[in-house]
Design an enzyme around this catalytic site. Sequence first.
Site, PDB file in Angstrom:
ATOM      1  N   ASP A  21       0.830  -1.207   0.000  1.00 23.34           N
ATOM      2  CA  ASP A  21       0.000   0.000   0.000  1.00 23.34           C
ATOM      3  C   ASP A  21       0.868   1.263   0.000  1.00 23.34           C
ATOM      4  O   ASP A  21       2.002   1.244   0.468  1.00 23.34           O
ATOM      5  CB  ASP A  21      -0.901  -0.017   1.243  1.00 23.34           C
ATOM      6  CG  ASP A  21      -2.024   0.991   1.133  1.00 23.34           C
ATOM      7  OD1 ASP A  21      -2.295   1.485   0.023  1.00 23.34           O
ATOM      8  OD2 ASP A  21      -2.639   1.302   2.173  1.00 23.34           O
ATOM      9  N   ASN A  69      -9.981  -2.804  -7.351  1.00 22.81           N
ATOM     10  CA  ASN A  69      -9.128  -1.898  -8.139  1.00 22.81           C
ATOM     11  C   ASN A  69      -9.645  -1.671  -9.562  1.00 22.81           C
ATOM     12  O   ASN A  69      -9.260  -0.696 -10.222  1.00 22.81           O
ATOM     13  CB  ASN A  69      -7.681  -2.411  -8.207  1.00 22.81           C
ATOM     14  CG  ASN A  69      -6.913  -2.266  -6.911  1.00 22.81           C
ATOM     15  OD1 ASN A  69      -5.955  -2.984  -6.652  1.00 22.81           O
ATOM     16  ND2 ASN A  69      -7.310  -1.325  -6.059  1.00 22.81           N
TER      17      ASN A  69
END
Length: 242
Positions: A21, A69
């Site tokens: 991340d 995503n």
Amino acid sequence: MSAKEQASDLVVPRSVAVIMDGNGRWARTADFERIRGHEKGVDAVRDTVTECAKLGVEALTLYAFSEENWERPKREVSLLMGLLKKFLQSELGTLMDNGVRLVHAGRRARLPSDVLTLLDDTIAKTAGNRGMRLCLAISYGARQELADAVRAIARDVKSGALLPEAVDETTIASRLYQPTLPDPDLLIRTAGEMRVSNFLLWQISYAEIHVAQVCWPDFCKDDLHAAFRDYGRRVRKFGKVL
Ligand code: FPP
């Protein structure tokens, strides 16, 4: 000195999973476009894969692209797909040199055909390697994985191949995308976030969690070693009394 000797004080987990991340935040801080963060993130992927393989990690699962995503702007999705392709093309040598076997976890349906072809090619070319298994979670979501597993089990029950009473934890685990991968002992998340984000919900039941403060593009060998040292200090009881 070999990586193993350098890191002789480390407790190396058998199976490691990483939520990579902070690529966007890294780019914003440096005043770059988001994609530059993903590009720099590929370097961290290469270093982490190589170091884990050298240290003797048996399985490394990287969360490269989630089912969620797909909702990102079209341009970012297509640039990320391009980076995955580039990685598969350029890293085959590194994977072979380190004896790494590639596998994939996730749904194939939405992946572009050129990405799928390269993914399948690399999986086939590395299938004979006997070192670390590298699992790329692409188009992956844990709830979706569980839904797919339940659907497969329901089909077997309907056809009479499986009795409802016979469904147990082993049945479910055997229907996951990569059923032979050992459950993660250690889950690492970067960029300081304390979330699981729909990653390996079944498999991380007893994983130790390490949150690194650095954004993924800055994650280096020292950060990996720090995570392993932290892991080495944990007392794992698996719900029992020691
Ligand atoms: C999270 O950062 C990262 C991703 C969604 C993609 C991860 C992809 C890579 C590291 C590169 C390609 C991967 C491989 C295996 C070659 P974010 O964009 O959510 O960051 P932010 O929360 O700071 O915006």
